[in-house]
Design a protein around this motif. Structure first.
Motif, short mmCIF file in Angstrom:
data_model
loop_
_atom_site.label_atom_id
_atom_site.label_comp_id
_atom_site.label_asym_id
_atom_site.label_seq_id
_atom_site.Cartn_x
_atom_site.Cartn_y
_atom_site.Cartn_z
N THR A 2 0.84 -1.20 0.00
CA THR A 2 0.00 0.00 0.00
C THR A 2 0.88 1.25 0.00
O THR A 2 1.77 1.39 0.84
N ILE A 3 0.60 2.14 -0.94
CA ILE A 3 1.35 3.38 -1.08
C ILE A 3 0.39 4.56 -0.94
O ILE A 3 -0.69 4.57 -1.53
N ILE A 4 0.81 5.55 -0.16
CA ILE A 4 0.05 6.80 -0.05
C ILE A 4 0.87 7.90 -0.72
O ILE A 4 2.09 7.96 -0.58
N CYS A 5 0.19 8.77 -1.44
CA CYS A 5 0.87 9.90 -2.07
C CYS A 5 -0.09 11.09 -2.13
O CYS A 5 -1.30 10.94 -1.91
N ASN A 24 2.55 -0.05 3.91
CA ASN A 24 2.49 -1.48 4.14
C ASN A 24 3.28 -2.17 3.03
O ASN A 24 3.06 -1.91 1.86
N GLY A 25 4.23 -3.01 3.42
CA GLY A 25 5.04 -3.70 2.43
C GLY A 25 6.38 -3.05 2.18
O GLY A 25 7.04 -3.34 1.18
N LEU A 26 6.81 -2.16 3.09
CA LEU A 26 8.09 -1.48 2.90
C LEU A 26 9.25 -2.46 2.88
O LEU A 26 10.13 -2.40 2.02
N GLN A 27 9.25 -3.40 3.81
CA GLN A 27 10.34 -4.39 3.86
C GLN A 27 10.34 -5.26 2.61
O GLN A 27 11.40 -5.56 2.05
N SER A 28 9.15 -5.62 2.15
CA SER A 28 9.05 -6.43 0.93
C SER A 28 9.61 -5.67 -0.28
O SER A 28 10.31 -6.24 -1.12
N SER A 29 9.31 -4.38 -0.36
CA SER A 29 9.78 -3.58 -1.49
C SER A 29 11.30 -3.49 -1.50
O SER A 29 11.95 -3.56 -2.55
N HIS A 30 11.90 -3.36 -0.30
CA HIS A 30 13.37 -3.31 -0.20
C HIS A 30 13.98 -4.66 -0.63
O HIS A 30 14.99 -4.69 -1.33
N THR A 31 13.34 -5.73 -0.18
CA THR A 31 13.86 -7.06 -0.51
C THR A 31 13.79 -7.32 -2.02
O THR A 31 14.75 -7.82 -2.62
N ILE A 32 12.68 -6.96 -2.62
CA ILE A 32 12.51 -7.15 -4.07
C ILE A 32 13.54 -6.32 -4.84
O ILE A 32 14.19 -6.80 -5.77
N HIS A 33 13.69 -5.06 -4.43
CA HIS A 33 14.64 -4.17 -5.11
C HIS A 33 16.07 -4.70 -4.98
O HIS A 33 16.83 -4.72 -5.96
N SER A 49 4.15 -10.39 -10.82
CA SER A 49 3.51 -9.14 -10.43
C SER A 49 3.30 -9.07 -8.91
O SER A 49 3.21 -10.10 -8.24
N VAL A 50 3.22 -7.85 -8.41
CA VAL A 50 2.91 -7.60 -7.01
C VAL A 50 1.71 -6.66 -6.98
O VAL A 50 1.69 -5.65 -7.70
N LEU A 51 0.71 -7.01 -6.18
CA LEU A 51 -0.47 -6.15 -6.07
C LEU A 51 -0.12 -4.90 -5.25
O LEU A 51 0.36 -5.00 -4.13
N VAL A 52 -0.34 -3.74 -5.86
CA VAL A 52 -0.04 -2.47 -5.21
C VAL A 52 -1.28 -1.59 -5.19
O VAL A 52 -1.92 -1.39 -6.23
#
Length: 278
Positions: A2-5, A24-33, A49-52
């Motif tokens: 989940t991203i807020i902007c 939500n999913g910050l750690q996952s995004s770092h791991t993927i990157h 794909s990742v649901l965002v």
């Protein structure tokens, strides 16, 4: 994820976002990157794909509601969940208006380049209030995380009845005391600093106020006048504290940590200081 902007524009398959915060999913995004940064271009993961979810809002209250809602299924530090409360936002705004930064959103101010010396975390402020505003330094030392978990403790520490200036003064005072304990003149060991920083803070607040402090509101006048905690004569108080600390430990056969974490030592310290004053 989940991203807020605050704003989002779409051109073809490209999304352009302003003021991005992954809630939500910050750690996952770092791991993927981290993993895909070194992966070859034909790696099969690039076809997955990742649901965002992207939520666009400029309302701070809405952001906080989303953060709380999207983190209910995972283990989130108590400070992060309490950060959505109105009182926490009020403290953050007041600190910012006075050149200090309340880290309601962990590492937010560090990430935008603010001086670490002026950034205060929610747990540290809670410990400072408990030690100086409620005269319970043993709780600040022994259970810093649970101060935010138990509603009873939290509501005593963070209340709309406490002037915001008091919260700022307490944060500044604790930082000044911590700095003093690191000086050559203080001559403290790492263990002493860890065990005695909040007890020294309590004694300083008590001396400036003239008596034991039972509620943070009692420090309002000191906060309004922005009285320096150094006016309490920290070297003298540290000497008194050290004498009491080691004397108490020897009397009861307690380890240094056990003394610092117990209410018995606080009561002994009050009695010893009162007798010395008389």
């Amino acid at each position: 994820m989940t991203i807020i902007c605050s704003r989002a524009t779409i051109i073809g398959k490209t999304y352009s976002l302003d003021d991005v915060q992954i809630v939500n999913g910050l750690q996952s995004s770092h791991t993927i990157h981290r993993y895909l940064s070194s992966a070859p271009a034909d790696h099969p993961a690039f076809g997955r794909s990742v649901l965002v979810r992207i939520l666009v809002t400029e309302d701070p209250a809405t952001r906080d509601l989303v953060i709380r809602a999207t983190n209910r299924q995972t283990s989130v530090p108590a400070a992060s969940l309490r950060a959505t409360d109105d009182i926490q936002r009020s403290i953050e705004t007041y600190f910012s208006g006075n050149g200090w930064y309340y880290d309601r959103r962990k590492n937010y101010y560090r990430n935008i380049g603010k001086s670490p010396e002026r950034i205060v975390s929610i747990p540290l402020l809670a410990q400072a209030v408990m030690a100086m505003g409620l005269s319970q330094p043993h709780n600040s030392r022994a259970r810093p995380s649970s101060l935010l978990k138990r509603d009873e403790d939290y509501q005593k520490i963070f209340s709309s009845k406490v002037p915001l200036a008091v919260y700022l003064w307490l944060a500044k005072a604790q930082r000044e005391i911590d700095g003093f304990l690191l000086t050559e003149g203080a001559g403290t060991t790492p263990q002493e600093r860890n065990n005695l920083r909040f007890h020294l803070a309590m004694l300083a607040a008590m001396r400036l106020h003239g008596r034991k402090v039972y509620a943070p509101q009692q420090l309002a006048k000191i906060a309004e006048e922005d009285t320096s905690v150094a006016d309490a004569d920290l070297p003298f108080l540290l000497g008194e504290l050290r004498d009491a600390y080691y004397e108490f430990g020897d009397m009861h056969g307690y380890s240094d940590d056990k003394s610092a974490k117990g209410s018995e030592f606080v009561e002994y310290l009050f009695n010893r200081i009162s007798n010395n004053d008389n």
